[in-house]
Design an enzyme around this catalytic site. Structure first.
Site, short mmCIF file in Angstrom:
data_model
loop_
_atom_site.label_atom_id
_atom_site.label_comp_id
_atom_site.label_asym_id
_atom_site.label_seq_id
_atom_site.Cartn_x
_atom_site.Cartn_y
_atom_site.Cartn_z
N ASP A 1 3.59 -2.96 -5.13
CA ASP A 1 3.82 -1.58 -4.68
C ASP A 1 4.80 -1.53 -3.52
O ASP A 1 4.60 -0.79 -2.57
CB ASP A 1 2.48 -0.94 -4.29
CG ASP A 1 2.59 0.57 -4.14
OD1 ASP A 1 3.42 1.19 -4.83
OD2 ASP A 1 1.83 1.15 -3.33
N LEU A 2 5.88 -2.30 -3.60
CA LEU A 2 6.82 -2.34 -2.47
C LEU A 2 7.88 -1.26 -2.62
O LEU A 2 8.92 -1.45 -3.24
CB LEU A 2 7.47 -3.72 -2.35
CG LEU A 2 8.11 -3.96 -0.97
CD1 LEU A 2 7.07 -3.85 0.14
CD2 LEU A 2 8.79 -5.32 -0.91
#
Length: 254
Positions: free
Chosen positions: A149-150
C-alpha cells in the site's frame, strides 16, 4: 493522525526521544506490520521501536507528519515510491506473512460469480480479461517482502536528528505486508492524483526503476485492478469504478 483502521498519537519516550504510538485492530493485514518493519530495520521504512503482541500496538520512530509526497511533482513522487519499493522488495518475505498466491487464488475463485453481477457486457469482459492475466502468473506468485500500500500519503520525511542530519529523504510507513511478486506493488502510485494520461509513463517508470519484467508486472497490476473491482462489487456496487476500468483497459491494451 488516523486513517481507516488506526490511530497514531505523538508521544515521548522516557529519555525524551519523540515517537508515535500506533493503535490498531489486529487482522490479517495489520498482523504482519511488525514482522515487515523488523525485517526492514529502518532501511527505507519507519523504525519499529517496540511492539505489544497482545494488543497489536506499535511504538514507532516519529516522522514529519506534515511532509508527505502529496505536494511534490507527480513524476518526482512516482520515482520516490519506485526507489523505495526497489529497496523494500529486495528482501525475501519472512515467515508468518500472508502470501500473494493465496490472495490471487481467492480472487480467481471469486471472480466468475462476481462478474455475473455486472450489468454491462464490456465491464464483464474487462474483469474476465484481468482474471485471465492473473491466471498466467498465479503459479509463480513470488517471495519478496511487499509493502502492498505504498502511495504518496504513506511516504513521510524524517525529522532531523539532534545534530541536524536527516537519515533519509523519505521513508515508507503503514505497510500491509505480504510475500509475493513486486509487480503487485505498482497500482497505488498509479492511482494517486490520478490522470488517465499518466498511466503508462508511471507504469514504465516504476518497472524501470524497480528492474521488473514488464509483462509480469502488467499481469500483477491487472490483478490489483481485479482486487479493487471485486471489493467494490462485494460492497454493493454493480458497475466498475471509472478509475479502475480505465486502468484495466489501458494496461490490457498495452
Amino acid at each position: 493522525m488516523h486513517g481507516m483502521c488506526a490511530l497514531v498519537l505523538p508521544v515521548e519516550r522516557a529519555d525524551g526521544t519523540p515517537a508515535v504510538l500506533k493503535l490498531q485492530s489486529l487482522d490479517e493485514e495489520t498482523a504482519g506490520e511488525p514482522i515487515a518493519l523488523r525485517a526492514w530495520d529502518g532501511d527505507g521504512a519507519v523504525r519499529l521501536l517496540e511492539y505489544d503482541e497482545e494488543s497489536g500496538t506499535l511504538l514507532l520512530e516519529r516522522l514529519d507528519a506534515a511532509r508527505d509526497l502529496s505536494a511534490v511533482d507527480v513524476r518526482d513522487g512516482v520515482r520516490v515510491v519506485a526507489e523505495l519499493l526497489a529497496r523494500l522488495t529486495a528482501r525475501p518475505a519472512p515467515s508468518g506473512l500472508r502470501g500473494l498466491g493465496e490472495i490471487a487464488g481467492a480472487m480467481l475463485d471469486e471472480a466468475p460469480e462476481t462478474v455475473r453481477l455486472l450489468a454491462d457486457g464490456g465491464e464483464r469482459r474487462l474483469l474476465q480479461d484481468c482474471a485471465a492475466a492473473v491466471r498466467e502468473v498465479v503459479g509463480e506468485p513470488g517471495d519478496r517482502l511487499l509493502h502492498w500500500d505504498l502511495h504518496f500519503e504513506n511516504v513521510l520525511a524524517p525529522l532531523p536528528e539532534p545534530g541536524g542530519e536527516v537519515r533519509e529523504p523519505w521513508l515508507a510507513i503503514d505497510p500491509k505486508p505480504l510475500g509475493g511478486d513486486p509487480g503487485f506493488e505498482l497500482l497505488p502510485a498509479i492511482a494517486n492524483r490520478f490522470d488517465e494520461g499518466d498511466i503508462l509513463w508511471r507504469f514504465d517508470l516504476m518497472t524501470e526503476v524497480m528492474g521488473l519484467d514488464r509483462e509480469r508486472a502488467r499481469a500483477w497490476s491487472l490483478g490489483r485492478v481485479l482486487q479493487n473491482c471485486l471489493w467494490d462489487i462485494r460492497g454493493g456496487g454493480r458497475t466498475l469504478g471509472p478509475m479502475w476500468a480505465v486502468m484495466g483497459r489501458t494496461l490490457l491494451a498495452r
